[in-house]
Motif scaffolding. Structure first.
Motif, PDB file in Angstrom:
ATOM      1  N   LEU A 171      42.597  44.019  31.356  1.00  0.00           N
ATOM      2  CA  LEU A 171      42.507  45.216  30.531  1.00  0.00           C
ATOM      3  C   LEU A 171      43.808  45.421  29.754  1.00  0.00           C
ATOM      4  O   LEU A 171      43.839  46.072  28.720  1.00  0.00           O
ATOM      5  CB  LEU A 171      42.238  46.430  31.426  1.00  0.00           C
ATOM      6  CG  LEU A 171      41.663  47.658  30.761  1.00  0.00           C
ATOM      7  CD1 LEU A 171      40.388  47.322  30.037  1.00  0.00           C
ATOM      8  CD2 LEU A 171      41.405  48.734  31.777  1.00  0.00           C
ATOM      9  N   LEU A 172      44.879  44.834  30.230  1.00  0.00           N
ATOM     10  CA  LEU A 172      46.169  44.961  29.543  1.00  0.00           C
ATOM     11  C   LEU A 172      46.341  43.883  28.481  1.00  0.00           C
ATOM     12  O   LEU A 172      47.403  43.770  27.894  1.00  0.00           O
ATOM     13  CB  LEU A 172      47.313  44.882  30.550  1.00  0.00           C
ATOM     14  CG  LEU A 172      47.350  46.031  31.528  1.00  0.00           C
ATOM     15  CD1 LEU A 172      48.375  45.793  32.598  1.00  0.00           C
ATOM     16  CD2 LEU A 172      47.638  47.337  30.810  1.00  0.00           C
ATOM     17  N   ALA A 201      43.759  42.010  40.236  1.00  0.00           N
ATOM     18  CA  ALA A 201      45.110  42.563  40.220  1.00  0.00           C
ATOM     19  C   ALA A 201      45.948  41.893  41.289  1.00  0.00           C
ATOM     20  O   ALA A 201      47.101  41.541  41.062  1.00  0.00           O
ATOM     21  CB  ALA A 201      45.059  44.076  40.448  1.00  0.00           C
ATOM     22  N   ARG A 202      45.357  41.659  42.450  1.00  0.00           N
ATOM     23  CA  ARG A 202      46.077  41.014  43.546  1.00  0.00           C
ATOM     24  C   ARG A 202      46.505  39.599  43.133  1.00  0.00           C
ATOM     25  O   ARG A 202      47.641  39.197  43.318  1.00  0.00           O
ATOM     26  CB  ARG A 202      45.145  40.976  44.759  1.00  0.00           C
ATOM     27  CG  ARG A 202      45.610  40.146  45.878  1.00  0.00           C
ATOM     28  CD  ARG A 202      45.404  40.875  47.182  1.00  0.00           C
ATOM     29  NE  ARG A 202      46.663  41.411  47.609  1.00  0.00           N
ATOM     30  CZ  ARG A 202      46.881  42.667  47.954  1.00  0.00           C
ATOM     31  NH1 ARG A 202      45.918  43.524  47.919  1.00  0.00           N
ATOM     32  NH2 ARG A 202      48.057  43.061  48.335  1.00  0.00           N
ATOM     33  N   VAL A 249      38.272  44.292  39.925  1.00  0.00           N
ATOM     34  CA  VAL A 249      39.577  44.460  39.288  1.00  0.00           C
ATOM     35  C   VAL A 249      40.680  44.453  40.328  1.00  0.00           C
ATOM     36  O   VAL A 249      41.775  43.919  40.088  1.00  0.00           O
ATOM     37  CB  VAL A 249      39.596  45.750  38.449  1.00  0.00           C
ATOM     38  CG1 VAL A 249      40.960  45.945  37.829  1.00  0.00           C
ATOM     39  CG2 VAL A 249      38.558  45.661  37.364  1.00  0.00           C
ATOM     40  N   ALA A 250      40.397  45.009  41.513  1.00  0.00           N
ATOM     41  CA  ALA A 250      41.412  44.989  42.571  1.00  0.00           C
ATOM     42  C   ALA A 250      41.742  43.556  42.957  1.00  0.00           C
ATOM     43  O   ALA A 250      42.905  43.190  43.152  1.00  0.00           O
ATOM     44  CB  ALA A 250      40.920  45.785  43.779  1.00  0.00           C
ATOM     45  N   ILE A 260      32.810  47.014  40.265  1.00  0.00           N
ATOM     46  CA  ILE A 260      33.801  46.949  39.192  1.00  0.00           C
ATOM     47  C   ILE A 260      35.201  47.172  39.749  1.00  0.00           C
ATOM     48  O   ILE A 260      36.132  46.419  39.471  1.00  0.00           O
ATOM     49  CB  ILE A 260      33.466  47.999  38.110  1.00  0.00           C
ATOM     50  CG1 ILE A 260      32.177  47.617  37.410  1.00  0.00           C
ATOM     51  CG2 ILE A 260      34.596  48.112  37.112  1.00  0.00           C
ATOM     52  CD1 ILE A 260      31.581  48.741  36.621  1.00  0.00           C
ATOM     53  N   ILE A 261      35.341  48.219  40.585  1.00  0.00           N
ATOM     54  CA  ILE A 261      36.666  48.501  41.143  1.00  0.00           C
ATOM     55  C   ILE A 261      37.130  47.333  42.007  1.00  0.00           C
ATOM     56  O   ILE A 261      38.271  46.866  41.902  1.00  0.00           O
ATOM     57  CB  ILE A 261      36.634  49.799  41.967  1.00  0.00           C
ATOM     58  CG1 ILE A 261      36.344  50.988  41.056  1.00  0.00           C
ATOM     59  CG2 ILE A 261      37.947  50.012  42.684  1.00  0.00           C
ATOM     60  CD1 ILE A 261      36.252  52.303  41.786  1.00  0.00           C
ATOM     61  N   ARG A 264      53.519  46.476  32.711  1.00  0.00           N
ATOM     62  CA  ARG A 264      53.590  47.929  32.585  1.00  0.00           C
ATOM     63  C   ARG A 264      52.342  48.473  31.914  1.00  0.00           C
ATOM     64  O   ARG A 264      51.958  47.988  30.871  1.00  0.00           O
ATOM     65  CB  ARG A 264      54.803  48.290  31.726  1.00  0.00           C
ATOM     66  CG  ARG A 264      55.886  49.007  32.490  1.00  0.00           C
ATOM     67  CD  ARG A 264      56.992  49.387  31.539  1.00  0.00           C
ATOM     68  NE  ARG A 264      56.522  50.388  30.589  1.00  0.00           N
ATOM     69  CZ  ARG A 264      56.348  51.652  30.896  1.00  0.00           C
ATOM     70  NH1 ARG A 264      56.583  52.080  32.088  1.00  0.00           N
ATOM     71  NH2 ARG A 264      55.935  52.506  29.980  1.00  0.00           N
ATOM     72  N   ASP A 265      51.731  49.450  32.497  1.00  0.00           N
ATOM     73  CA  ASP A 265      50.518  49.961  31.864  1.00  0.00           C
ATOM     74  C   ASP A 265      50.848  51.265  31.146  1.00  0.00           C
ATOM     75  O   ASP A 265      50.547  52.347  31.610  1.00  0.00           O
ATOM     76  CB  ASP A 265      49.406  50.162  32.900  1.00  0.00           C
ATOM     77  CG  ASP A 265      49.893  50.919  34.109  1.00  0.00           C
ATOM     78  OD1 ASP A 265      49.062  51.380  34.864  1.00  0.00           O
ATOM     79  OD2 ASP A 265      51.112  51.062  34.250  1.00  0.00           O
ATOM     80  N   GLY A 323      57.697  41.742  34.527  1.00  0.00           N
ATOM     81  CA  GLY A 323      57.454  43.142  34.851  1.00  0.00           C
ATOM     82  C   GLY A 323      57.038  43.915  33.627  1.00  0.00           C
ATOM     83  O   GLY A 323      56.153  44.750  33.669  1.00  0.00           O
ATOM     84  N   GLN A 348      55.257  43.695  46.323  1.00  0.00           N
ATOM     85  CA  GLN A 348      54.485  42.581  45.754  1.00  0.00           C
ATOM     86  C   GLN A 348      54.895  41.268  46.381  1.00  0.00           C
ATOM     87  O   GLN A 348      54.080  40.412  46.660  1.00  0.00           O
ATOM     88  CB  GLN A 348      54.717  42.496  44.246  1.00  0.00           C
ATOM     89  CG  GLN A 348      54.241  43.722  43.524  1.00  0.00           C
ATOM     90  CD  GLN A 348      54.789  43.772  42.136  1.00  0.00           C
ATOM     91  OE1 GLN A 348      55.313  42.778  41.631  1.00  0.00           O
ATOM     92  NE2 GLN A 348      54.670  44.901  41.492  1.00  0.00           N
ATOM     93  N   VAL A 377      35.817  43.188  32.058  1.00  0.00           N
ATOM     94  CA  VAL A 377      36.822  43.197  33.114  1.00  0.00           C
ATOM     95  C   VAL A 377      36.338  42.393  34.319  1.00  0.00           C
ATOM     96  O   VAL A 377      37.095  41.653  34.937  1.00  0.00           O
ATOM     97  CB  VAL A 377      37.136  44.652  33.496  1.00  0.00           C
ATOM     98  CG1 VAL A 377      37.974  44.706  34.731  1.00  0.00           C
ATOM     99  CG2 VAL A 377      37.864  45.324  32.355  1.00  0.00           C
TER     100      VAL A 377
END
Lengths: 348, 379
Positions: free
Chosen positions: B271-272, B321-322, B317-318, B313-314, B346-347, B342, B375, B265
């Motif tokens: 991860l998706l 994600a941004r 990923v943040a 790690i967090i 979806r997770d 969209g 967003q 990651v």
């Protein structure tokens, strides 16, 4: 606005909950019954009140964790941090109380606040920063694990007070059951509270969010608030589980290890679908009871405790495969009532 | 299919925006530079042979596992059993070889066959029994753990001296194990970029249903990914056996499965599923290895490392994600596929995606929903 748009879904959830008590949640409780029957053949004294009370004492923390994990899973997320949170809380309690009775209550309050804070951080990172909950709570697990050991210098220090240990090991002396454990009382309170919560509008919004995030958002649910609250609930439940575990088992460096996976196993065994939106909190509790009953059975059969993880692995795969079979089985789509019926059965 | 088109267009995109893989290596070099200064202030040299060897040795073991994990995660799956596979295969290698040089080949073959079988079982449970990958591989890991705990109480077996060379030989400052890991990484990159199955992995990870409708046998792709993942874990087990000189069941306590997911990651793989690659993963592994080495040199408390690793790690990923949100918002505006964009985000955790998507007849304009306005405001 929330109430109006969610009423229909609320009705559905209510009928589903009604069916649940009518025998819909079959699978997991049938399994529990089967295990109990086998146990009764192996060792009939297990069903005498005192040993049942002892069982309640051991199962209580797992049920609390399963309830907390249920809130998170049904909202479509996952909480891997509960195991290390339990460990952290026990170590924090031991260090801060340090054997002094007078500090018990303040430290308890502090622990609850700390648990809520951890849940809040988990929830906000997951919902606002859009980090997948698997990563968020994995990171939190590492942070808690490291931070607590950093703080105590590697090994837990201090001691728990006698009052702190009462909920986990003590009880009320009664004639028939010999001792009614506090753990059972606490358990019943939380079970009732959890069921009430899932029947409230929050519970329905929670399930709706896990089922379809967008639809819930368009219906007026504040998805991020709902999910964050679920994480907070999970962490607070883990805190109470930590109080019980600390009282029951005392302070060790390994306390809490692997509990997150046990909790997830219990929830999934209870028919709750990973990914959210399906399953009941009663099913999750049933899953926890079944898992612990199975371990008890292994003890009765004098199997080595090392075989537990393997059994847990087989069970978790089999349970989900069974649930997936139910869901993917073709149903009579021309008969809406019938298909809805079978769908709701698969959720329980 | 759209995902594989994305892959081939990546060079074009990186002209106006740094791709995730490039970002990982930029971060790696930044960390190396900062570390070199910090270590230099303490009077030692980060790039001395000893430190380089330390970094590269650390990276090889996690590298093997993380390469395998990349395949699984690209397909929108994941593998929590790799740590236990590593422990199991180290024991199989050591007990099969039993200290005799002429049984090395037999040991290696046994490890590869067994790890491939575990991967096959994972893949079959996920695709045929439709069990969530998280649950499947968690369960598989627990089953292996139960077997290991019951069967082996401590270290077992004996690895012949010739095979131990795999763990200790160095070519200059490059350990042999790291060289092998890099060769496998290159092979993996070529597999993902050039082979049909490699392309299909991106497609399946991007959207399994669309991939299936486009004529891809999604089940086979998923099974291949899991077999490759377990094979890589088996190689890591061989390396452990070579380093320790014996097999050890306690290796699973190192939580390699979580470390490998973190490395993947960190390396920019979503991860998706559907985006990312092995080059980024190697970058992620190297970042973790550099941090470990630097912390060792600076004698940072080992528990502080755990804290920092969790935060990194967090944070990583943040940041991804941004960036991902920005890109999706842009795609919505210009291509008008709001529903598709969209939907991919979806997770719902499972590979099944059982609930019906938003009806295509009513496309949702970007910025109209509550989630979307938030967003849209970012750009």
């Amino acid at each position: 606005m929330t109430n109006v748009t969610l009423t229909r879904r609320g009705d559905q959830a209510r009928t589903a909950a009604g069916r649940l008590f009518g025998g819909g949640s079959g699978t997991v409780f049938a399994l529990l019954l089967l295990i109990c029957v086998v146990i009764s053949f192996v060792n009939v004294t297990f069903f005498e009140p005192p040993s049942l009370m002892a069982f309640a004492k051991t199962v209580a923390p797992l049920v609390l964790l399963a309830i907390g994990q249920y809130f998170v899973i049904v909202s479509g997320e996952l909480d891997l941090s509960v195991g290390s949170l339990v460990g952290a809380q026990v170590v924090i309690a031991a260090r801060l109380i340090d054997g002094e009775e007078s500090r018990t209550i303040p430290v308890l309050l502090l622990m609850i606040a700390f648990g809520a804070l951890v849940g809040l951080i988990n929830g906000l990172i997951t919902t606002l920063l859009k980090v997948q909950s698997l990563i968020t709570t994995l990171g939190m697990m590492l942070v808690l694990f490291g931070a607590v050991r950093l703080w105590t210098g590697g090994a837990p220090t201090g001691a728990l007070s006698e009052a702190f240990r009462q909920p986990g090991r003590g009880g009320i002396d009664l004639p028939v059951v010999r001792q009614l454990p506090w753990a059972l009382v606490i358990l019943v309170v939380f079970v009732v509270a959890a069921i009430a919560l899932m029947r409230s509008s929050y519970g329905k919004t929670l399930i709706a969010t896990g089922d379809n995030e967008r639809a819930a958002a368009y219906s007026g649910a504040r998805v991020w608030q709902v999910r964050t609250t679920a994480f907070v609930l999970s962490s607070v439940m883990a805190t109470f589980a930590a109080v019980l575990i600390g009282g029951f088992a005392g302070v060790t460096a390994q306390v809490g290890q692997g509990l997150e996976f046990s909790a997830i196993t219990a929830v999934v065994l209870g028919g709750v679908v990973l990914g959210g939106g399906r399953g009941t909190v009663i099913g999750a509790m049933g899953g926890a009871l079944t898992l612990q009953a199975l371990f008890t059975l292994f003890n009765q059969l004098a199997l080595p405790s090392t075989i537990r993880p393997a059994a847990q692995g087989v069970i978790i795969i089999a349970a989900v495969a069974y649930a997936a079979r139910e869901r993917s089985r073709p149903v009579a789509s021309t008969e809406p009532a019938l298909s809805r019926d079978s769908e709701s059965r698969s959720t329980t | 299919m759209t995902q594989s088109v994305d892959v081939s267009q990546r060079p074009a995109r990186s002209t106006w925006r740094l791709g995730p893989t490039e970002l990982v290596f930029v971060a790696l070099f930044a960390i190396l530079a900062i570390s070199a200064v910090l270590v230099g202030m303490r009077g030692s040299n980060l790039f001395s042979t000893g430190n380089l060897v330390d970094m590269l040795t650390r990276s090889s073991l996690l590298g093997f596992i993380a390469i395998g994990q990349t395949f699984a995660i690209l397909c929108r799956s994941l593998d929590l059993s790799v740590g236990y596979v590593v422990a199991l295969t180290s024991l199989i290698a050591a007990t099969t070889m039993a200290g005799q040089a002429d049984r090395i080949v037999l040991g290696v073959v046994a490890v590869l066959v067994i790890s491939a079988l575990i991967g096959l079982a994972n893949g079959l449970i996920i695709t045929v029994l439709k069990v969530n990958p998280f649950i499947t591989t968690l369960g598989m890991g627990l089953i292996i753990k139960g077997y290991l705990d019951t069967q082996y109480q401590g270290p077992a077996g004996d690895v012949p001296r010739e095979f131990q060379q795999f763990g200790y030989t160095r070519l200059g400052f490059l350990p042999l194990s790291t060289a092998v890991m890099l060769v496998i990484a290159v092979a993996g990159i070529l597999f993902l970029r050039k082979s049909r199955t490699g392309y299909h992995m991106f497609a399946v990870g991007g959207n399994a249903e669309v991939a299936r409708m486009s004529g891809i046998r999604t089940g086979r792709v998923m099974i291949t990914a899991h077999v490759l993942c377990s094979l890589c874990a088996g190689m890591a087990g061989l390396l452990i056996a070579a380093r320790f000189g014996t097999g050890s069941s306690l290796v699973y306590n190192s939580l390699y499965e979580l470390d490998s997911i973190a490395a993947v990651v960190l390396g920019g793989t979503l991860l998706l599923g559907g985006r990312g690659g092995i080059a980024g993963t190697i970058g992620g592994v190297l970042i973790l290895a550099v941090l470990d080495t630097v912390f060792n040199i600076m004698q940072v408390d080992p528990f502080f490392k755990d804290v920092l690793r969790g935060v990194i790690i967090i944070a990583a990923v943040a940041i991804y994600a941004r960036r991902q949100l920005d890109r999706r918002a842009r795609r919505d505006r210009f291509n008008g596929d709001g529903g598709g964009g969209g939907g991919a985000g979806r997770d719902d955790g499972g590979g099944g995606g059982s609930d019906p998507p938003v009806p295509p007849a009513t496309p949702v304009p970007a910025g109209s929903g509550t989630a979307r306005t938030a967003q849209g405001g970012d750009t």
